[in-house]
Design a protein around this motif. Structure first.
Motif, short mmCIF file in Angstrom:
data_model
loop_
_atom_site.label_atom_id
_atom_site.label_comp_id
_atom_site.label_asym_id
_atom_site.label_seq_id
_atom_site.Cartn_x
_atom_site.Cartn_y
_atom_site.Cartn_z
N SER A 69 -2.46 16.96 -4.83
CA SER A 69 -3.42 17.97 -4.35
C SER A 69 -4.48 17.38 -3.43
O SER A 69 -5.26 18.12 -2.83
N PHE A 70 -4.53 16.04 -3.29
CA PHE A 70 -5.50 15.39 -2.42
C PHE A 70 -4.92 15.28 -1.01
O PHE A 70 -3.72 15.36 -0.80
N THR A 71 -5.81 15.07 -0.04
CA THR A 71 -5.37 14.82 1.33
C THR A 71 -4.85 13.40 1.47
O THR A 71 -5.03 12.56 0.57
N VAL A 72 -4.23 13.14 2.61
CA VAL A 72 -3.76 11.78 2.91
C VAL A 72 -4.91 10.79 2.84
O VAL A 72 -4.83 9.74 2.18
N ALA A 73 -6.03 11.12 3.51
CA ALA A 73 -7.18 10.20 3.54
C ALA A 73 -7.74 9.97 2.14
O ALA A 73 -8.09 8.84 1.78
N GLU A 74 -7.84 11.03 1.34
CA GLU A 74 -8.39 10.89 -0.01
C GLU A 74 -7.52 9.99 -0.87
O GLU A 74 -8.02 9.18 -1.65
N ASN A 75 -6.20 10.11 -0.74
CA ASN A 75 -5.29 9.24 -1.51
C ASN A 75 -5.41 7.79 -1.07
O ASN A 75 -5.34 6.88 -1.90
N ILE A 76 -5.59 7.55 0.22
CA ILE A 76 -5.63 6.19 0.74
C ILE A 76 -6.89 5.45 0.31
O ILE A 76 -6.85 4.27 -0.06
N ALA B 83 -13.68 8.30 6.00
CA ALA B 83 -12.38 8.08 5.37
C ALA B 83 -11.26 8.57 6.28
O ALA B 83 -10.22 7.91 6.43
N GLN B 84 -11.46 9.73 6.90
CA GLN B 84 -10.46 10.27 7.81
C GLN B 84 -10.32 9.41 9.07
O GLN B 84 -9.20 9.15 9.53
N ARG B 85 -11.45 8.96 9.61
CA ARG B 85 -11.39 8.10 10.80
C ARG B 85 -10.70 6.78 10.49
O ARG B 85 -9.86 6.31 11.26
N ASP B 86 -11.05 6.18 9.35
CA ASP B 86 -10.43 4.91 8.96
C ASP B 86 -8.93 5.07 8.76
O ASP B 86 -8.13 4.21 9.15
N THR B 87 -8.53 6.18 8.14
CA THR B 87 -7.11 6.44 7.90
C THR B 87 -6.36 6.61 9.21
O THR B 87 -5.26 6.04 9.40
N GLU C 278 -7.21 5.47 12.19
CA GLU C 278 -7.16 4.19 12.91
C GLU C 278 -6.13 3.26 12.29
O GLU C 278 -5.35 2.61 13.00
N LEU C 279 -6.08 3.22 10.95
CA LEU C 279 -5.13 2.36 10.25
C LEU C 279 -3.70 2.81 10.52
O LEU C 279 -2.80 1.99 10.76
N SER C 280 -3.46 4.11 10.47
CA SER C 280 -2.10 4.62 10.68
C SER C 280 -1.61 4.33 12.09
O SER C 280 -0.43 4.03 12.31
N ARG C 281 -2.50 4.42 13.07
CA ARG C 281 -2.11 4.14 14.45
C ARG C 281 -1.89 2.65 14.68
O ARG C 281 -0.98 2.25 15.40
N ARG C 282 -2.71 1.82 14.03
CA ARG C 282 -2.58 0.38 14.22
C ARG C 282 -1.22 -0.13 13.73
O ARG C 282 -0.62 -1.01 14.34
N PHE C 283 -0.72 0.47 12.63
CA PHE C 283 0.53 -0.01 12.07
C PHE C 283 1.71 0.90 12.42
O PHE C 283 2.81 0.74 11.89
N ASP D 160 -1.42 12.65 9.54
CA ASP D 160 -2.60 13.49 9.66
C ASP D 160 -3.48 13.24 8.44
O ASP D 160 -3.07 13.55 7.31
N PRO D 161 -4.67 12.67 8.62
CA PRO D 161 -5.52 12.34 7.46
C PRO D 161 -5.89 13.54 6.61
O PRO D 161 -6.20 13.40 5.43
N THR D 162 -5.86 14.74 7.22
CA THR D 162 -6.30 15.94 6.48
C THR D 162 -5.14 16.66 5.80
O THR D 162 -5.36 17.64 5.09
N ALA D 163 -3.90 16.19 5.98
CA ALA D 163 -2.74 16.87 5.38
C ALA D 163 -2.76 16.71 3.86
O ALA D 163 -3.13 15.66 3.33
N ILE D 164 -2.36 17.77 3.16
CA ILE D 164 -2.24 17.71 1.70
C ILE D 164 -0.93 17.01 1.35
O ILE D 164 0.14 17.37 1.86
N VAL D 165 -1.00 16.01 0.49
CA VAL D 165 0.17 15.18 0.18
C VAL D 165 1.32 16.00 -0.37
O VAL D 165 2.49 15.73 -0.06
N ALA D 166 1.05 17.00 -1.19
CA ALA D 166 2.11 17.82 -1.78
C ALA D 166 2.98 18.48 -0.73
O ALA D 166 4.15 18.82 -0.98
#
Length: 522
Positions: free
Chosen positions: A97-104, A122-126, A128-133, A138-144
């Motif tokens: 039920s958490f977003t991608v950024a919240e889980n990370i 948290a969203q910006r860091d997520t 930046e990290l996802s693009r670097r690797f 989408d940091p705001t996407a719900i994981v479910a």
């Protein structure tokens, strides 16, 4: 880069005992910086236990762990994370039920005034990290709402966010399509080139050889051998895992595809446990003398389809026929009509684990072991003894509890019981799940022998290697429908994988018109 002499992990003389059980015995493993190191072995060989020791989930009984030359002691995973070790488990540990950024960032959240979580950061860091690797998310996407392949990216980024330099991946491809697996391997190679060391636990030898730099084989709690992946074959690895020569692909003659339709499913509809449409107007046939493999990513309706065939779930609409005769939905009716069913959940459905081997063997064979109105225990035990010998069930006498057997021998018990029945249709669900490679060879031979004796065999498996090895014909299931019907001899992993992901050969989505059995371009 692979090949460097910079050693980042040294596990020397590792031992682990659980009571009288020796799980790890004098294991030594060396991991270099920037390499992908595969750890393979049969179930129970000690792979996950060894990695759980490295990650601090369990303590070792003896031995030493060195990181970059320094001895370390981990009392919990937090210590391992602090030492730049991350682990992605086979069963994801995400909050759906958490977003991608919240889980990370959970547990290591960026804070702002008054100790509040800075969600924007948290969203910006997520991002930046996802693009670097190269793990775009989408940091705001719900994981479910994410597909399995993207959820795995979240788990990997979660470890990288905590600055992991050593990444343990435990069976990471178990629930991925071939296309998703290919993307994962690109990510793994990119991480290795950036200096990250990856320990890759897998039983899929073809994938091991595709991505690994080094391969270590565990057998009975020890590292038996380590060799460069480029210098060995899958057969070499399999032989080392088992300690003898094994057949990786069972030999079989081509099917003629002209047998009687012994299993027919027409316009079947069924709902899942949450009320969703799980099987959507599905039709399929399995003929005498053929093995049909049902491929698909878990969760696309395969479980509900099999439960309907086995009489364990009542369809909303449609018919199921055995040898042309429609059968009402009940396990007894299906068995009387000629079904032999090997369920994936052998502990919960296939076997009574607390009961003896002979008691499990007589289920479905009551007419053979009754004397008048009573079950004859001596007849039942003699029947079980014959099956134990014929199917090479090892690990105890017929009075031993099924729970005392290894996974492979538990599987042999239910296979022996089902395949020895007078049945024309065999449905084998995940037949090699949790089974050692030596037992897989035996199980595959048995299924081919059933096909050669004129039975109709349906193999339902999440393991595409198994589907490709056994099948004469492959059906691909996606979102409750059959989207492809392929000859195994004329298709490829890539083509099957595209259909599993909902794509046709041109890369376009499969059409979703009710009642359509094959994918077509939009």
């Amino acid at each position: 880069m692979p090949g460097t002499t910079d050693i980042v992990v040294e596990m020397t003389g590792i031992q682990k005992q659980f009571g009288d059980l020796v799980a790890i015995e004098d294991a030594t493993l060396v991991i270099q910086k920037g390499e992908i190191h595969a750890l393979v072995g049969e179930n129970g060989a000690g792979k996950s236990t060894l990695m759980n020791i490295l990650y601090g989930l369990i303590s070792r009984s003896a031995g030493e762990i060195r990181l970059k030359g320094r001895p370390v002691e981990f009392s919990n995973p937090a210590d391992a994370i602090q030492a730049a070790i991350g682990m992605v488990h086979q069963h994801f540990k995400l909050s759906p039920s958490f977003t991608v950024a919240e889980n990370i960032v959970i547990g290591a959240e960026p804070l702002k005034g008054y100790g509040r979580v800075d969600f924007k950061k948290a969203q910006r860091d997520t991002l930046e990290l996802s693009r670097r690797f190269g793990l775009e998310l989408d940091p705001t996407a719900i994981v479910a709402k994410l597909p399995v392949g993207l959820r795995q990216r979240v788990e990997i980024l979660k470890a990288l966010y905590r600055k992991a330099e050593i990444l343990i991946l435990d069976e990471p491809t178990a629930v991925l399509t071939p296309n998703e697996t290919r993307e994962l391997f690109k990510t793994m190679r990119s991480l290795a080139e950036s200096g990250c060391s990856i320990i890759f636990i897998s039983h899929k030898l073809r994938e091991v050889l595709e991505v690994a730099d080094q391969v270590s084989v565990m057998r009975r709690g020890r590292i038996r051998r380590t060799f460069p992946a480029a210098a060995v074959t899958a057969q070499d690895i399999a032989n080392e895992m088992v300690g003898r020569s094994v057949l990786l692909r069972v030999e079989k003659t081509p099917s003629t595809f002209d047998g009687q339709k012994l299993l027919s499913v027409k316009d079947l509809e069924s709902f899942g446990d949450r009320g969703e449409v799980a099987v959507d107007t599905l039709s399929m046939d399995v003929r005498a003398g053929e093995i049909v493999g049902l491929a698909g990513v878990q969760g696309n309706g395969q479980d509900e389809l099999v439960q309907c065939i086995a009489g364990m779930r009542r369809p909303a609409n449609g018919t199921i026929s055995f040898a042309g005769k429609a059968v009402h939905s009940s396990p007894r009716a299906a068995r009387v009509a000629g079904l032999a069913y090997i369920p994936a959940d052998r502990g919960g459905v296939g076997l009574s684990l607390q009961s003896s081997i002979w008691e499990n063997m007589m289920i479905g064979h009551f007419t053979e072991v009754t004397r008048g109105p009573f079950i004859s225990s001596s007849a039942a035990q003699a029947h079980a003894k014959r099956l134990v010998d014929a199917y090479d069930v090892r690990g105890g006498g017929i009075n031993a509890a099924a729970a005392s057997l290894s996974g492979g021998n538990q599987q042999k018990v239910q296979i022996a019981r089902e395949l020895s029945r007078q049945a024309n249709v065999v449905v084998a669900e995940q037949p090699s799940q949790g089974v050692d490679i030596g037992a897989i060879e035996s199980i595959h031979k048995l299924l081919v022998s059933m096909r050669d004796s004129g039975k109709a065999v349906l193999v339902v498996s999440a393991d595409l290697d198994e589907i490709m090895a056994l099948s004469d014909r492959i059906l691909v299931m996606y979102r409750g429908r059959i989207v492809a019907d392929l000859l195994a001899s004329e298709t490829s992993y890539e083509e099957v994988g595209r259909y599993m992901g909902g794509l046709i050969a041109s890369g376009q989505p499969a059409i979703e018109t009710a009642g359509q059995s094959l994918a077509n371009p939009i």
